[in-house]
Design a protein around this motif. Structure first.
Motif, short mmCIF file in Angstrom:
data_model
loop_
_atom_site.label_atom_id
_atom_site.label_comp_id
_atom_site.label_asym_id
_atom_site.label_seq_id
_atom_site.Cartn_x
_atom_site.Cartn_y
_atom_site.Cartn_z
N TYR A 252 9.90 -34.84 -19.35
CA TYR A 252 11.06 -35.43 -20.01
C TYR A 252 10.80 -36.91 -20.26
CZ TYR A 252 13.74 -31.30 -18.72
OH TYR A 252 14.19 -30.02 -18.59
N THR B 82 12.73 -33.37 -24.51
CA THR B 82 11.66 -32.58 -23.91
C THR B 82 11.23 -31.52 -24.91
OG1 THR B 82 10.99 -31.34 -21.94
CG2 THR B 82 13.16 -30.85 -22.84
N GLY C 219 10.60 -28.15 -26.76
CA GLY C 219 11.23 -26.85 -26.82
C GLY C 219 12.74 -26.84 -26.68
N GLU C 220 13.34 -28.01 -26.52
CA GLU C 220 14.79 -28.08 -26.39
C GLU C 220 15.33 -29.18 -27.29
OE1 GLU C 220 14.68 -27.02 -21.60
OE2 GLU C 220 15.97 -28.61 -22.36
N PRO C 221 16.57 -29.02 -27.78
CA PRO C 221 17.15 -30.10 -28.60
C PRO C 221 17.42 -31.32 -27.75
CG PRO C 221 18.77 -28.38 -28.17
CD PRO C 221 17.48 -27.87 -27.65
N ASN D 68 19.32 -34.55 -26.13
CA ASN D 68 20.69 -34.82 -25.70
C ASN D 68 20.99 -36.30 -25.82
OD1 ASN D 68 21.50 -32.21 -25.06
ND2 ASN D 68 20.65 -32.33 -23.01
N TYR E 14 15.61 -30.42 -15.36
CA TYR E 14 16.37 -31.39 -16.15
C TYR E 14 16.93 -32.47 -15.24
CZ TYR E 14 19.66 -33.02 -19.72
OH TYR E 14 20.34 -33.77 -20.64
#
Length: 121
Positions: A31, A50, A52-54, A56, A101
Motif C-alpha cells: 500500500y 494498492t 487490484g483495488e480502487p 480510497n 489494509y
C-alpha cells in the motif's frame, strides 16, 4: 526511503501534482498513501492505493484529488485539482508492506520527508 516533491504555493482553484519516489527498501510495498498535516492538527489520511483495488479517498478530497501509482518506477502521485485553502498542509507519502489494509499512521513502515502545499484564497 521515500522522497516526496511537488509542493508549492498556489491560488485557490489551482492544481498541483505531488510525486513520491520509493527506493532501497528491499521489501514488497503493498500500500502507498498520502497523508497531510495542517498546522495544529493531527496527520490525516488523504488517499490510499494498492494493486487490484480502487483507490480510497477522504471525503473532503473526493472528486478533486487523484492518486496513482507506477509500480515499475516505484512512484506514487497525487494530482490535486480545484485546490482550496483548507488543503493547506504538509503532505507526506507513506508505504506499508503488510498485505492487510491499513489507514492509521502507525501502520505505515516508511515515510517521506513531507512537501508543503499552501493554497491562498
Amino acid at each position: 526511503q521515500l522522497q516526496a516533491s511537488g509542493g508549492g504555493l498556489v491560488q485557490a482553484g489551482g492544481s498541483l501534482r505531488l510525486s513520491c519516489a520509493a527506493s532501497g527498501s528491499g521489501f514488497r510495498i503493498n500500500y502507498m498513501a498520502w497523508y497531510r498535516q495542517a498546522p495544529g492538527k493531527q496527520r490525516e489520511l488523504v488517499a490510499i492505493i494498492t494493486s487490484g483495488e480502487p483507490p480510497n479517498y477522504v471525503d473532503s478530497v473526493k472528486g478533486r484529488f487523484t492518486i496513482s501509482r507506477d509500480s515499475a518506477k516505484n512512484m506514487v502521485y497525487l494530482q490535486m485539482n480545484n485546490l482550496k485553502p483548507e488543503d493547506t498542509a504538509v503532505y507526506y507519502c507513506a508505504a506499508r508492506t503488510s498485505a492487510d489494509y491499513g489507514i492509521y499512521v502507525s501502520q505505515y513502515n516508511f515515510w517521506g520527508q513531507g512537501t508543503e502545499v499552501t493554497v491562498s484564497s
